[in-house]
Design a protein around this motif. Sequence first.
Motif, PDB file in Angstrom:
ATOM      1  N   MET A 140      13.371  45.596  44.883  1.00 30.51           N
ATOM      2  CA  MET A 140      13.443  44.350  44.118  1.00 30.51           C
ATOM      3  C   MET A 140      13.550  44.598  42.613  1.00 30.51           C
ATOM      4  N   ARG A 141      13.451  45.852  42.196  1.00 32.16           N
ATOM      5  CA  ARG A 141      13.422  46.145  40.762  1.00 32.16           C
ATOM      6  C   ARG A 141      14.693  45.705  40.025  1.00 32.16           C
ATOM      7  N   PRO A 142      15.908  45.942  40.548  1.00 31.14           N
ATOM      8  CA  PRO A 142      17.085  45.453  39.824  1.00 31.14           C
ATOM      9  C   PRO A 142      17.100  43.934  39.635  1.00 31.14           C
ATOM     10  N   LEU A 143      16.631  43.193  40.643  1.00 36.19           N
ATOM     11  CA  LEU A 143      16.543  41.742  40.503  1.00 36.19           C
ATOM     12  C   LEU A 143      15.502  41.382  39.449  1.00 36.19           C
ATOM     13  N   ALA A 144      14.364  42.049  39.460  1.00 36.23           N
ATOM     14  CA  ALA A 144      13.329  41.791  38.454  1.00 36.23           C
ATOM     15  C   ALA A 144      13.849  42.057  37.050  1.00 36.23           C
ATOM     16  N   ASP A 145      14.615  43.129  36.886  1.00 33.27           N
ATOM     17  CA  ASP A 145      15.152  43.457  35.562  1.00 33.27           C
ATOM     18  C   ASP A 145      16.055  42.348  35.037  1.00 33.27           C
ATOM     19  N   ARG A 146      16.739  41.646  35.923  1.00 32.22           N
ATOM     20  CA  ARG A 146      17.616  40.557  35.488  1.00 32.22           C
ATOM     21  C   ARG A 146      16.840  39.310  35.090  1.00 32.22           C
ATOM     22  N   LEU A 147      15.578  39.252  35.477  1.00 31.41           N
ATOM     23  CA  LEU A 147      14.746  38.090  35.133  1.00 31.41           C
ATOM     24  C   LEU A 147      13.741  38.395  34.034  1.00 31.41           C
ATOM     25  N   ALA A 148      13.593  39.672  33.682  1.00 29.51           N
ATOM     26  CA  ALA A 148      12.527  40.101  32.780  1.00 29.51           C
ATOM     27  C   ALA A 148      12.723  39.620  31.347  1.00 29.51           C
ATOM     28  N   GLY A 149      13.905  39.152  30.977  1.00 29.33           N
ATOM     29  CA  GLY A 149      14.100  38.632  29.634  1.00 29.33           C
ATOM     30  C   GLY A 149      13.348  37.345  29.378  1.00 29.33           C
ATOM     31  N   ARG A 150      13.032  36.624  30.457  1.00 31.33           N
ATOM     32  CA  ARG A 150      12.330  35.339  30.313  1.00 31.33           C
ATOM     33  C   ARG A 150      10.995  35.318  31.056  1.00 31.33           C
ATOM     34  N   TYR A 151      10.805  36.206  32.005  1.00 30.95           N
ATOM     35  CA  TYR A 151       9.628  36.159  32.863  1.00 30.95           C
ATOM     36  C   TYR A 151       8.888  37.489  32.867  1.00 30.95           C
ATOM     37  N   ARG A 152       7.598  37.418  33.197  1.00 27.53           N
ATOM     38  CA  ARG A 152       6.801  38.615  33.474  1.00 27.53           C
ATOM     39  C   ARG A 152       6.785  38.767  34.991  1.00 27.53           C
ATOM     40  N   VAL A 153       7.380  39.841  35.480  1.00 25.57           N
ATOM     41  CA  VAL A 153       7.579  40.007  36.918  1.00 25.57           C
ATOM     42  C   VAL A 153       6.660  41.096  37.452  1.00 25.57           C
ATOM     43  N   ALA A 154       5.761  40.709  38.355  1.00 20.94           N
ATOM     44  CA  ALA A 154       4.897  41.668  39.045  1.00 20.94           C
ATOM     45  C   ALA A 154       5.580  42.086  40.330  1.00 20.94           C
ATOM     46  N   LEU A 155       5.692  43.403  40.519  1.00 20.37           N
ATOM     47  CA  LEU A 155       6.376  43.973  41.669  1.00 20.37           C
ATOM     48  C   LEU A 155       5.394  44.833  42.456  1.00 20.37           C
ATOM     49  N   PRO A 156       4.601  44.250  43.323  1.00 23.89           N
ATOM     50  CA  PRO A 156       3.678  45.070  44.113  1.00 23.89           C
ATOM     51  C   PRO A 156       4.359  45.714  45.305  1.00 23.89           C
ATOM     52  N   ASP A 157       3.858  46.873  45.701  1.00 25.79           N
ATOM     53  CA  ASP A 157       4.118  47.377  47.047  1.00 25.79           C
ATOM     54  C   ASP A 157       3.159  46.630  47.968  1.00 25.79           C
ATOM     55  N   ILE A 158       3.702  45.888  48.909  1.00 25.34           N
ATOM     56  CA  ILE A 158       2.858  45.160  49.854  1.00 25.34           C
ATOM     57  C   ILE A 158       1.955  46.156  50.585  1.00 25.34           C
ATOM     58  N   ARG A 159       0.756  45.717  50.879  1.00 23.86           N
ATOM     59  CA  ARG A 159      -0.226  46.540  51.592  1.00 23.86           C
ATOM     60  C   ARG A 159       0.423  47.268  52.776  1.00 23.86           C
ATOM     61  N   GLY A 160       0.289  48.614  52.784  1.00 26.11           N
ATOM     62  CA  GLY A 160       0.843  49.420  53.858  1.00 26.11           C
ATOM     63  C   GLY A 160       2.214  50.002  53.568  1.00 26.11           C
ATOM     64  N   TYR A 161       2.844  49.569  52.474  1.00 29.39           N
ATOM     65  CA  TYR A 161       4.190  50.016  52.126  1.00 29.39           C
ATOM     66  C   TYR A 161       4.173  50.775  50.801  1.00 29.39           C
ATOM     67  N   GLY A 162       5.117  51.698  50.642  1.00 34.58           N
ATOM     68  CA  GLY A 162       5.226  52.425  49.387  1.00 34.58           C
ATOM     69  C   GLY A 162       3.915  53.084  49.001  1.00 34.58           C
ATOM     70  N   ALA A 163       3.509  52.848  47.747  1.00 32.23           N
ATOM     71  CA  ALA A 163       2.287  53.475  47.234  1.00 32.23           C
ATOM     72  C   ALA A 163       1.017  52.715  47.594  1.00 32.23           C
ATOM     73  N   SER A 164       1.141  51.531  48.203  1.00 31.48           N
ATOM     74  CA  SER A 164      -0.042  50.739  48.578  1.00 31.48           C
ATOM     75  C   SER A 164      -0.521  51.155  49.968  1.00 31.48           C
ATOM     76  N   ARG A 165      -1.141  52.304  50.037  1.00 38.37           N
ATOM     77  CA  ARG A 165      -1.596  52.822  51.330  1.00 38.37           C
ATOM     78  C   ARG A 165      -2.727  51.972  51.896  1.00 38.37           C
ATOM     79  N   CYS A 166      -2.677  51.748  53.194  1.00 40.22           N
ATOM     80  CA  CYS A 166      -3.746  51.012  53.885  1.00 40.22           C
ATOM     81  C   CYS A 166      -3.601  51.269  55.376  1.00 40.22           C
ATOM     82  N   PRO A 167      -4.225  52.333  55.900  1.00 37.89           N
ATOM     83  CA  PRO A 167      -4.030  52.712  57.304  1.00 37.89           C
ATOM     84  C   PRO A 167      -4.936  51.996  58.293  1.00 37.89           C
ATOM     85  N   ASP A 168      -5.583  50.917  57.868  1.00 36.15           N
ATOM     86  CA  ASP A 168      -6.487  50.161  58.742  1.00 36.15           C
ATOM     87  C   ASP A 168      -5.746  48.961  59.323  1.00 36.15           C
TER      88      ASP A 168
END
Length: 273
Positions: A38-66
Amino acid sequence: MVRALHVGDDGWPLMGEVVGRGELIIMLHGGGPDHYSMRPLADRLAGRYRVALPDIRGYGASRCPDPALHRWDQYVSDVIAIMHALDDTRAHLVGAGLGGTIVLRTCLQHPRIARSAVVISAEAIEDDADKAADTDLMDRFAERARSRGLQAAWELFIPDLQPLIANLVAEAIPRTDANSAAAAAAIGHDRAFATLDDLRRIDTPTLVIAGDDTRHPECLAHSVADVLPRGVLAEVSMSRQFLDAEDMAHAFGPTIRGFLAAASDPDAESDRH
């Protein structure tokens, strides 16, 4: 830079990035990719908005093996926690696939916090038979992820995905913990909505962008936009010509930017009624 956006009482951090300044957008990726999709889309909106881009729990760097921590209510709580951690009380919510379902659930459970919503490639809302089949498939995915690795697990899904999603999944595999991804498959035992009619209780202005594969059918987007009291079906849609996140951002960015601007403008809102 990837950092902890929030650390919950369960001790598992939600990792991600924040780009831009302005009204807050919480932007949620689909199931399989991570926030980089989603980062390229966020970059297109960042001129007007503050965009938080989390890794959803269990994905990417948001580890959660429970597996017990992978439920729709938990994902919604994570969205609210990220918003509060960023010192805000309202946000625009943008989500693709799994992220779009979380967006809709958040709007349903916390109607006052969403300034607007954007749902890209809405996931199928299953009937009982479809839900049983999907749960079985997710269980098979989890078993494969734990025993044979993520590449083998995703072979169950990739043939049915459109090229963009398949490519984004493949890119994210090296950044994803197999045990966490296996745990995230437990969401197959939860149900986001009983029926499509549940969406009638969502009063958030919502832009719906149609998907283009069996798990994100185009016809569903039309139904979702029709059922939502303030739903709008976008003229743009997912395409099998898209190959990467830049293609998606280029196609959807202007439409999303225009929709968010109108949702933030009280005069534009009154003109629609």
